[in-house]
Design a protein around this motif. Structure first.
Motif, PDB file in Angstrom:
ATOM      1  N   THR A  15       0.840  -1.187   0.000  1.00  0.00           N
ATOM      2  CA  THR A  15       0.000   0.000   0.000  1.00  0.00           C
ATOM      3  C   THR A  15       0.881   1.246   0.000  1.00  0.00           C
ATOM      4  N   VAL A  16       0.672   2.099  -0.985  1.00  0.00           N
ATOM      5  CA  VAL A  16       1.345   3.386  -1.052  1.00  0.00           C
ATOM      6  C   VAL A  16       0.384   4.424  -0.495  1.00  0.00           C
ATOM      7  N   THR A  17       0.723   4.992   0.636  1.00  0.00           N
ATOM      8  CA  THR A  17      -0.121   6.005   1.248  1.00  0.00           C
ATOM      9  C   THR A  17       0.192   7.380   0.663  1.00  0.00           C
ATOM     10  N   SER A  18      -0.814   8.244   0.616  1.00  0.00           N
ATOM     11  CA  SER A  18      -0.664   9.596   0.044  1.00  0.00           C
ATOM     12  C   SER A  18       0.061   9.562  -1.297  1.00  0.00           C
ATOM     13  N   PRO A  19      -0.412   8.758  -2.239  1.00  0.00           N
ATOM     14  CA  PRO A  19       0.322   8.595  -3.506  1.00  0.00           C
ATOM     15  C   PRO A  19       0.444   9.877  -4.315  1.00  0.00           C
ATOM     16  N   ASP A  20      -0.490  10.828  -4.123  1.00  0.00           N
ATOM     17  CA  ASP A  20      -0.479  12.062  -4.907  1.00  0.00           C
ATOM     18  C   ASP A  20       0.319  13.184  -4.258  1.00  0.00           C
ATOM     19  N   PHE A  24       8.680  16.270  -5.536  1.00  0.00           N
ATOM     20  CA  PHE A  24       9.693  17.016  -6.287  1.00  0.00           C
ATOM     21  C   PHE A  24       8.994  18.181  -6.995  1.00  0.00           C
ATOM     22  N   SER A  25       9.376  19.395  -6.663  1.00  0.00           N
ATOM     23  CA  SER A  25       8.600  20.556  -7.085  1.00  0.00           C
ATOM     24  C   SER A  25       8.794  20.950  -8.544  1.00  0.00           C
ATOM     25  N   GLU A  26       9.943  20.621  -9.129  1.00  0.00           N
ATOM     26  CA  GLU A  26      10.246  21.150 -10.467  1.00  0.00           C
ATOM     27  C   GLU A  26       9.225  20.705 -11.501  1.00  0.00           C
ATOM     28  N   ARG A  27       8.821  19.419 -11.462  1.00  0.00           N
ATOM     29  CA  ARG A  27       7.803  18.906 -12.381  1.00  0.00           C
ATOM     30  C   ARG A  27       6.581  18.377 -11.618  1.00  0.00           C
ATOM     31  N   GLU A  28       6.508  18.695 -10.332  1.00  0.00           N
ATOM     32  CA  GLU A  28       5.410  18.266  -9.460  1.00  0.00           C
ATOM     33  C   GLU A  28       5.226  16.743  -9.473  1.00  0.00           C
ATOM     34  N   GLU A  29       6.356  16.031  -9.396  1.00  0.00           N
ATOM     35  CA  GLU A  29       6.300  14.570  -9.367  1.00  0.00           C
ATOM     36  C   GLU A  29       5.965  14.096  -7.953  1.00  0.00           C
ATOM     37  N   THR A  30       5.157  13.055  -7.885  1.00  0.00           N
ATOM     38  CA  THR A  30       4.567  12.600  -6.634  1.00  0.00           C
ATOM     39  C   THR A  30       5.276  11.362  -6.084  1.00  0.00           C
ATOM     40  N   LYS A  31       4.822  10.965  -4.914  1.00  0.00           N
ATOM     41  CA  LYS A  31       5.336   9.725  -4.337  1.00  0.00           C
ATOM     42  C   LYS A  31       5.069   8.551  -5.279  1.00  0.00           C
ATOM     43  N   LEU A  32       3.883   8.494  -5.881  1.00  0.00           N
ATOM     44  CA  LEU A  32       3.584   7.395  -6.799  1.00  0.00           C
ATOM     45  C   LEU A  32       4.462   7.464  -8.048  1.00  0.00           C
ATOM     46  N   ASP A  33       4.776   8.659  -8.522  1.00  0.00           N
ATOM     47  CA  ASP A  33       5.719   8.790  -9.638  1.00  0.00           C
ATOM     48  C   ASP A  33       7.076   8.203  -9.262  1.00  0.00           C
ATOM     49  N   VAL A  35       7.618   5.818  -7.035  1.00  0.00           N
ATOM     50  CA  VAL A  35       7.455   4.364  -7.032  1.00  0.00           C
ATOM     51  C   VAL A  35       7.536   3.819  -8.450  1.00  0.00           C
ATOM     52  N   HIS A  36       6.840   4.443  -9.377  1.00  0.00           N
ATOM     53  CA  HIS A  36       6.855   3.970 -10.762  1.00  0.00           C
ATOM     54  C   HIS A  36       8.253   4.064 -11.368  1.00  0.00           C
ATOM     55  N   TYR A  37       9.010   5.090 -10.987  1.00  0.00           N
ATOM     56  CA  TYR A  37      10.400   5.164 -11.448  1.00  0.00           C
ATOM     57  C   TYR A  37      11.175   3.928 -10.993  1.00  0.00           C
ATOM     58  N   TYR A  38      11.100   3.587  -9.705  1.00  0.00           N
ATOM     59  CA  TYR A  38      11.861   2.443  -9.210  1.00  0.00           C
ATOM     60  C   TYR A  38      11.400   1.137  -9.850  1.00  0.00           C
TER      61      TYR A  38
END
Length: 336
Positions: A15-20, A24-33, A35-38
């Motif tokens: 479970t990924v909590t607070s996924p949105d 990272f502020s430069e492109r507003e990438e989220t916790k879920l982003d 995760v998807h990178y890894y």
């Protein structure tokens, strides 16, 4: 804003909590982003970190917020999580996370770990170091062009000795070069090899490279940080994401790319596509462990010429044949 997102990762429901939540502020990438990178770099990531203990640095408020190191896995960790007992430089022990598979990585990312500080050994043989990690650390005022010069000099030295080094960006201003080792040496021997490399590089390019431990002696040069190989030291791992607004990645490179790519270009937005198009530059590394002997011979030559051991960080016990742990300016002041 979604409260949670459930993923099936390596046979585990995570479970990924607070996924949105924006990390990272430069492109507003989220916790879920993140995760998807890894997940996108899982195969090459696990080739270099799989089975290794890691130190968790958590950024609960994102890359630009405060952080804290968590040496111990929390008691609330799932029972499937693999851990091991590690020592830190000051001698304390803790139960650390082992990056056993990509599910362990995603579990840690959910705790707001952006990247991973990895031990140079496998969890089941902590007495054997199987990676030499050469850290090219630019001092204040040094541009990346000088880091490239230092890297080229290091590449030439390793070529002369018949050693294959694998470069990566640090995700910030410097470069790391790894050498995968045969499982024969301990951390003291590996550090001695790193000291020898630092001194030899300084002899060859004293205008650009320094082995000086004391900051007051380094000047505007690239410091070869040999103490990154001291016992129990961790280094920021390959494919790990830095706490920077642009989500820069510590990215493995080919040697020719050191001259053409800038570390700021390599982010969680660009690295997966690069990997898909060009493959993993470090893929051959694990299958070809190498001997440390040529570098230990360099160290023996230096010691025979009268050089003492290089200084150790203050958290370590005083070592045999180590110079005084006092900055040169203070030593001169005391002597006057």
């Amino acid at each position: 804003m979604a409260e949670k997102h459930v993923l099936d990762v390596a046979g585990r429901h995570i479970t990924v909590t607070s996924p949105d939540k924006v990390f990272f502020s430069e492109r507003e990438e989220t916790k879920l982003d993140l995760v998807h990178y890894y997940l996108a770099v899982a195969e090459p990531l696990m080739r270099v970190v799989g089975g290794r203990p890691t130190l968790m640095q958590r950024f609960p408020h994102g890359a630009e917020g405060s952080s804290f190191f968590q040496k111990r896995v929390p008691e609330s960790a799932p029972d499937w999580l693999e851990t091991t007992i590690v020592s830190t430089p000051n001698g304390t022990t803790s139960r650390a996370l082992v990056l056993a598979d990509i599910a362990h990585v995603v579990w840690a990312v959910n705790l707001a770990c952006l990247g991973f500080h990895v031990w140079p050994c496998l969890h089941d043989r902590p007495e054997v170091v199987d990676e030499l990690r050469l850290d090219l650390d630019p001092q204040p005022g040094v541009e990346f062009g000088d880091v490239r010069v230092a890297a080229a000099e290091l590449h030439r030295l390793l070529d002369e000795l018949g050693i294959v080094g694998y470069p990566k960006t640090t995700g910030n201003r410097g470069l790391h070069v790894y050498v995968r080792l045969e499982p024969r040496w301990d951390a003291y021997q590996v550090r001695s090899a790193a000291v020898a490399v630092a001194r030899e590089l300084e002899r060859r390019r004293p205008d650009v490279i320094t082995s000086a431990w004391w900051k007051e002696e380094r000047g505007r040069r690239v410091f070869v940080d040999f103490n990154q190989n001291a016992p129990h030291k961790t280094v920021f791992g390959a494919w790990s994401v830095r706490a920077r607004p642009g989500a820069q990645v510590s990215t493995p490179l080919r040697w020719d790319e050191v001259e053409t790519l800038h570390p700021d270009e390599l982010t969680i937005a660009s690295v997966p596509d690069r990997l898909a198009a060009e493959g993993d530059p470090w893929e051959p590394m694990a299958g070809h462990p190498q001997s440390l002997e040529p570098l230990l011979e360099l160290n023996e030559r230096d010691r025979a010429a009268g050089l003492m051991d290089a200084p150790w960080p203050p958290v370590y016990p005083k070592q045999p044949d180590e110079p005084p742990r006092v900055a040169p300016s203070r030593a001169r002041k005391s002597a006057s």
